[in-house]
Design an enzyme around this catalytic site. Structure first.
Site, mmCIF file in Angstrom:
data_model
loop_
_atom_site.group_PDB
_atom_site.id
_atom_site.type_symbol
_atom_site.label_atom_id
_atom_site.label_comp_id
_atom_site.label_asym_id
_atom_site.label_seq_id
_atom_site.Cartn_x
_atom_site.Cartn_y
_atom_site.Cartn_z
ATOM 1 N N VAL A 53 0.821 -1.206 0.000
ATOM 2 C CA VAL A 53 0.000 0.000 0.000
ATOM 3 C C VAL A 53 0.860 1.262 0.000
ATOM 4 O O VAL A 53 0.671 2.170 -0.807
ATOM 5 C CB VAL A 53 -0.943 0.015 1.220
ATOM 6 C CG1 VAL A 53 -1.720 1.326 1.298
ATOM 7 C CG2 VAL A 53 -1.901 -1.165 1.163
ATOM 8 N N ASP A 111 10.258 3.073 6.801
ATOM 9 C CA ASP A 111 9.950 1.671 7.082
ATOM 10 C C ASP A 111 10.928 1.168 8.131
ATOM 11 O O ASP A 111 12.092 1.600 8.150
ATOM 12 C CB ASP A 111 10.048 0.819 5.808
ATOM 13 C CG ASP A 111 9.270 -0.483 5.921
ATOM 14 O OD1 ASP A 111 8.174 -0.577 5.343
ATOM 15 O OD2 ASP A 111 9.764 -1.412 6.598
ATOM 16 N N ARG A 128 14.279 -3.674 3.453
ATOM 17 C CA ARG A 128 13.279 -3.116 2.542
ATOM 18 C C ARG A 128 13.744 -1.751 2.022
ATOM 19 O O ARG A 128 13.662 -1.481 0.817
ATOM 20 C CB ARG A 128 11.943 -2.969 3.270
ATOM 21 C CG ARG A 128 10.820 -2.306 2.451
ATOM 22 C CD ARG A 128 10.454 -3.098 1.233
ATOM 23 N NE ARG A 128 9.233 -2.573 0.597
ATOM 24 C CZ ARG A 128 8.870 -2.864 -0.628
ATOM 25 N NH1 ARG A 128 9.626 -3.661 -1.380
ATOM 26 N NH2 ARG A 128 7.748 -2.380 -1.133
ATOM 27 N N THR A 140 -2.841 -4.545 9.197
ATOM 28 C CA THR A 140 -3.709 -4.779 10.358
ATOM 29 C C THR A 140 -4.129 -6.253 10.325
ATOM 30 O O THR A 140 -5.205 -6.593 9.817
ATOM 31 C CB THR A 140 -4.954 -3.868 10.322
ATOM 32 O OG1 THR A 140 -5.470 -3.821 8.982
ATOM 33 C CG2 THR A 140 -4.618 -2.468 10.778
ATOM 34 N N THR A 170 -6.828 -0.859 7.184
ATOM 35 C CA THR A 170 -8.212 -1.295 7.370
ATOM 36 C C THR A 170 -8.481 -1.637 8.819
ATOM 37 O O THR A 170 -7.767 -2.432 9.437
ATOM 38 C CB THR A 170 -8.510 -2.521 6.496
ATOM 39 O OG1 THR A 170 -8.220 -2.199 5.140
ATOM 40 C CG2 THR A 170 -9.969 -2.924 6.621
ATOM 41 N N CYS A 172 -6.599 -9.107 3.214
ATOM 42 C CA CYS A 172 -7.771 -8.235 3.103
ATOM 43 C C CYS A 172 -9.063 -9.027 3.301
ATOM 44 O O CYS A 172 -9.635 -9.028 4.386
ATOM 45 C CB CYS A 172 -7.778 -7.526 1.748
ATOM 46 S SG CYS A 172 -6.441 -6.334 1.559
ATOM 47 N N ARG A 230 1.171 -13.873 2.502
ATOM 48 C CA ARG A 230 0.505 -13.694 3.794
ATOM 49 C C ARG A 230 -0.902 -14.298 3.795
ATOM 50 O O ARG A 230 -1.709 -14.026 2.922
ATOM 51 C CB ARG A 230 0.416 -12.208 4.142
ATOM 52 C CG ARG A 230 1.743 -11.568 4.515
ATOM 53 C CD ARG A 230 1.593 -10.087 4.790
ATOM 54 N NE ARG A 230 1.216 -9.367 3.570
ATOM 55 C CZ ARG A 230 0.908 -8.066 3.565
ATOM 56 N NH1 ARG A 230 0.878 -7.379 4.676
ATOM 57 N NH2 ARG A 230 0.596 -7.475 2.412
#
Length: 423
Positions: A14, A32, A37, A88, A123, A263, A334
């Site tokens: 995102v 980050d 990364r 989240t 979210t 999600c 994930r």
């Protein structure tokens, strides 16, 4: 109009695409906690495959505005817009895990100043921004919400692996903790979102709008997954039924499958948790989750039935699982439900190889203890097509299956003449 100096907290699926788009117009600090990364991004390499090397180089090498990358909190202290884009997840009991969000709020709170705006994209359930995050910001900063600093909420609408509906081409919902801040947040996003924005009347409305997007998809897919189970008993091809039904103009053409990821497979639990807190037991939402979570075991059982009918020796069968990521053409592993199929088949002592050219060998090993095979160089008694990566379309399936083999298509995207059965 304020002079935007933007910090993006979290540079994953995102945060990175958002940071790159903002960096084309504004000065952006990308933060980050992962040094690896940050280092890969500084070399214009995005392991999530969401941003092209050329796009990263374009904003990294810009003198005016552009993107600066860091793991040092002090370096984002001069920003006045903080956009939090961290995961989240849920814990092992499917309870919301706010740890990344709380840690990010502590980080932002440590550098927060008067008139700064903190926008959350993660979210959550309705009310979480103001009930969970704002108290942390106030405590760490010593500032007062809606007096000294303000908040906004603009739920992410990234579709991993989708090169057509990218971040600027999807309408963005925006909101603010006051009407004025809502307009400011909306103006900020409108400056980069080609598809336009929708200013919600409150943060809670924006939070609720996001969480029901994925809950709705979850329930609709659960319905067709249940149909797949019923039609399997009736010996009817589910996809043929759906194609026929889809000729009606108002039929919603969802397909059965494994529902994982961070999600659709997670967000409904956030809404369910909030519903339970206010005394309501969400029957349909949780029923949909239970059914979708059962599909890995169902697929494995169907594969085993086919193998037994072909007189394939289960204990010595060579099995190939095609795909381990949670969706097609995406490296994200994930909460993938392909792992449920792998584990169920492995429980029967079947020798299961997993081939996925999109997934990171290291990540799969660390997360699931599986050594991916680099190439397919033998034949298999059982092949299970779990993820419809475009890479698999180039495989010659006749060359990699034994004469008496079983080929099961979970995704229902392969030629029916190639397979023995599909979900």
């Amino acid at each position: 109009m304020m002079n935007y100096n933007i910090a993006i907290i979290g540079l994953g699926y995102v945060g990175l695409p958002l940071a790159v788009e903002f960096a084309k117009k504004y000065k952006v600090l990308g933060f980050d906690i992962s040094e690896s990364r940050i280092n890969e991004l500084k070399n214009a390499n995005d392991s999530t495959l969401e941003v092209e090397e050329s796009s990263l180089k374009q904003v990294l090498n810009t003198q005016e505005n552009g993107l600066t990358l860091t793991t040092i909190p002090a370096e984002i202290a001069d920003c006045n817009i903080y956009i939090v884009t961290v995961p989240t997840p849920v814990d092992k009991n499917n309870k919301p895990d706010f740890t990344p969000l709380l840690k990010s709020s502590e980080l932002v709170g440590s550098v927060l100043k008067h008139n700064d705006i903190v926008v959350y994209e993660s979210t959550v359930y309705p009310g979480a921004t103001e009930e969970v995050c704002v108290p942390v910001l106030e405590k760490v900063s010593g500032l007062t919400f809606n007096k000294d600093f303000f908040c906004g909420y603009s739920p992410e609408r990234i579709n991993p692996g989708d090169k057509t509906r990218t971040v600027t081409k999807i309408i963005k919902v925006t909101s603010g903790s006051t009407p004025e801040i809502g307009k400011t947040v909306d103006t900020l996003y409108k400056s980069i979102i080609e598809a336009g924005t929708h200013l919600a009347p409150s943060i809670k409305v924006a939070e609720a709008a996001k969480v029901i997007e994925n809950a709705q998809r979850d329930i609709n897919i659960a319905f067709v997954n249940e149909l797949a189970k019923i039609f399997n008993l009736l010996n009817i091809d589910t996809h043929a039924v759906l194609d026929a039904a889809a000729t009606k103009w108002n039929f919603l053409h969802y397909k059965p499958g494994l529902v994982g990821g961070h999600c659709i497979g997670v967000d409904p639990f956030y809404l369910a948790q909030k519903a339970l807190e206010v005394g309501y037991h969400p029957e349909i939402i949780l029923a949909g989750r239970r059914l979708n979570d059962s599909m890995g075991e169902f697929v494995a059982t169907e594969v085993l039935k086919l193998a037994v009918k072909r007189n394939i020796e289960i204990n010595t069968a060579k099995v190939l699982l095609l795909g381990i990521t949670f969706k097609e053409n995406c490296p994200d592993i994930r909460n993938t439900k392909a792992i449920d199929v792998y584990r169920a088949l492995s429980d029967f002592n079947m020798n299961v190889d997993v081939y996925d050219p999109r997934a990171s060998f290291e990540d799969v090993k660390a997360e699931y203890g599986i050594d991916l095979i680099k190439n397919i160089n033998k034949t298999y008694d059982v092949i299970v097509h779990c993820v419809s990566h475009s890479d698999f379309l180039n495989l010659n399936f006749l060359e990699i299956r034994t004469e008496n083999s079983v080929f099961y298509d979970v995704k229902g995207t392969l030629d029916v003449n190639l397979i023995d059965k599909r979900l």
